[in-house]
Design a protein around this motif. Structure first.
Motif, short mmCIF file in Angstrom:
data_model
loop_
_atom_site.label_atom_id
_atom_site.label_comp_id
_atom_site.label_asym_id
_atom_site.label_seq_id
_atom_site.Cartn_x
_atom_site.Cartn_y
_atom_site.Cartn_z
N LEU A 102 0.82 -1.21 0.00
CA LEU A 102 0.00 0.00 0.00
C LEU A 102 0.86 1.26 0.00
CD1 LEU A 102 -2.84 -0.99 2.51
CD2 LEU A 102 -2.75 -1.28 0.02
N ARG A 103 1.99 1.23 0.70
CA ARG A 103 2.87 2.40 0.72
C ARG A 103 3.38 2.72 -0.68
NH1 ARG A 103 4.76 0.05 6.00
NH2 ARG A 103 4.08 1.56 7.58
N GLU A 104 3.45 1.73 -1.55
CA GLU A 104 3.89 1.97 -2.92
C GLU A 104 2.87 2.79 -3.71
OE1 GLU A 104 4.63 -1.94 -4.36
OE2 GLU A 104 6.55 -2.13 -3.33
N GLY A 105 1.73 3.09 -3.09
CA GLY A 105 0.79 4.04 -3.69
C GLY A 105 1.41 5.42 -3.80
N ASP A 106 2.40 5.67 -2.95
CA ASP A 106 3.23 6.87 -3.06
C ASP A 106 4.37 6.53 -4.02
OD1 ASP A 106 5.09 8.91 -2.80
OD2 ASP A 106 5.12 8.89 -0.61
N ARG A 107 4.36 7.10 -5.20
CA ARG A 107 5.34 6.76 -6.23
C ARG A 107 6.78 7.04 -5.79
NH1 ARG A 107 2.91 5.91 -11.22
NH2 ARG A 107 0.73 6.55 -11.35
N ASN A 108 6.95 7.92 -4.81
CA ASN A 108 8.29 8.27 -4.35
C ASN A 108 8.75 7.44 -3.16
OD1 ASN A 108 8.59 10.42 -6.26
ND2 ASN A 108 7.26 11.69 -4.98
N TYR A 114 9.51 5.42 6.17
CA TYR A 114 8.14 5.56 6.68
C TYR A 114 7.75 7.01 6.94
CZ TYR A 114 9.08 0.62 7.63
OH TYR A 114 9.44 -0.69 7.52
N GLY A 115 8.69 7.80 7.46
CA GLY A 115 8.37 9.16 7.86
C GLY A 115 7.95 10.05 6.71
N THR A 116 8.54 9.85 5.54
CA THR A 116 8.24 10.70 4.39
C THR A 116 7.19 10.12 3.47
OG1 THR A 116 10.08 9.72 3.16
CG2 THR A 116 10.54 11.74 4.41
N CYS A 117 6.76 8.91 3.72
CA CYS A 117 5.76 8.26 2.85
C CYS A 117 4.42 8.98 2.99
CB CYS A 117 5.61 6.79 3.23
SG CYS A 117 4.49 5.89 2.13
N ARG A 118 3.73 9.16 1.85
CA ARG A 118 2.43 9.84 1.84
C ARG A 118 1.28 8.89 2.17
NH1 ARG A 118 3.29 14.66 2.77
NH2 ARG A 118 1.17 15.13 2.07
N VAL A 119 1.59 7.68 2.56
CA VAL A 119 0.58 6.71 3.01
C VAL A 119 0.82 6.45 4.49
CG1 VAL A 119 -0.45 4.44 2.68
CG2 VAL A 119 0.54 5.65 0.72
N LYS A 120 -0.14 6.86 5.32
CA LYS A 120 -0.03 6.74 6.77
C LYS A 120 -1.03 5.73 7.29
CE LYS A 120 2.92 10.22 6.86
NZ LYS A 120 4.37 10.02 7.13
N PHE A 121 -0.75 5.17 8.47
CA PHE A 121 -1.61 4.13 9.04
C PHE A 121 -2.03 4.49 10.47
CE2 PHE A 121 0.76 2.12 5.71
CZ PHE A 121 -0.14 1.26 5.11
N GLU A 164 7.78 1.77 12.19
CA GLU A 164 6.82 2.27 11.20
C GLU A 164 6.14 3.55 11.67
OE1 GLU A 164 4.40 -0.80 8.98
OE2 GLU A 164 4.96 -1.96 10.76
N GLY A 165 6.11 3.79 12.96
CA GLY A 165 5.46 4.99 13.48
C GLY A 165 3.95 4.97 13.32
N ILE A 166 3.35 3.78 13.36
CA ILE A 166 1.91 3.66 13.21
C ILE A 166 1.20 4.14 14.48
CG2 ILE A 166 0.00 2.00 12.99
CD1 ILE A 166 1.80 0.35 11.17
N THR A 167 0.16 4.93 14.31
CA THR A 167 -0.63 5.39 15.44
C THR A 167 -1.60 4.29 15.86
OG1 THR A 167 -0.54 7.67 14.64
CG2 THR A 167 -2.25 7.15 16.25
N VAL A 168 -1.52 3.86 17.10
CA VAL A 168 -2.40 2.81 17.61
C VAL A 168 -3.46 3.45 18.51
CG1 VAL A 168 -2.55 0.67 18.94
CG2 VAL A 168 -0.55 1.11 17.50
#
Length: 206
Positions: A102-108, A114-121, A164-168
């Motif tokens: 799913l993170r690959e939805g951000d082409r960059n 994880y910190g710069t990815c435009r897909v957050k969880f 990953e820095g995921i918010t729980v």
């Protein structure tokens, strides 16, 4: 010099509300999309009929079953981010390898960035008893194909790497409170909230 209308659009953000079946992710993600005025992607809509029939019989999906589903979701995310839009997504995304797709939805996106990815969880968690009770009630109402018998298999799959820095979030907290906290957390990265703030033109920077 390019005028304000020619500036790059806001990059947009995909917020994936994740967790096991019955945690309330679809409700929260739909409310989040409404609060932000952005698109909503429900992962269940991207499952093949074969996957749905398999789960309805109490048979857990394999990774081979999940990959085409995850790739379809990745495409939906990439499409919206490519248009500079925010999107709220409801998806179980239980394992790191699933979230990487799913993170690959951000082409960059580069693996591990994880910190710069435009897909957050945002992960909704509750006890096995709470989740099972919710799934049983939903199944009795004919509201979903997932039986309570598969709850434990999903709990067994759930893994989160601290890096990953995921918010729980406690899934028993009222949905509106979860939505408000999520908007506040990502406000500076969201295109929709950024557009509501005064924009600085290129000319004013000189």
């Amino acid at each position: 010099m390019a005028g304000p209308d020619l500036l790059r659009p806001d990059p947009g953000l995909a917020i994936v509300v994740m967790g096991v079946s019955g945690c309330g992710k679809s409700t929260v993600a739909a409310m989040l999309a409404e609060a932000l005025g952005c698109g909503f992607v429900e992962a269940d809509d991207y499952h093949s009929q074969t996957n749905k029939e398999k789960m309805s019989k109490g048979v857990p999906l394999t990774d081979a079953d999940r990959l085409p589903w995850l790739e379809s979701l990745r495409g939906a995310i990439r499409d919206r981010l490519g248009r500079g839009e925010d999107v709220a997504v409801s998806c179980s995304a239980l394992r790191l390898r699933y979230r990487e797709v799913l993170r690959e939805g951000d082409r960059n996106y580069k693996p591990g960035s994880y910190g710069t990815c435009r897909v957050k969880f945002v992960c909704l968690e509750a006890s096995a008893e709470v989740i099972a009770g919710r799934v049983e009630r939903r199944a009795a109402e004919g509201g979903h194909f997932m039986p309570a018998s598969l709850v434990q298999s999903q709990l067994d799959l759930l893994e989160i790497d601290a890096a990953e820095g995921i918010t729980v979030v406690d899934a028993t907290v009222p949905a509106n409170a979860i939505v408000e906290a999520t908007v506040a957390q990502f406000r500076e990265e969201l295109a929709s909230t950024a557009r509501s703030q005064p924009r600085v033109s290129a000319a004013s920077c000189f």
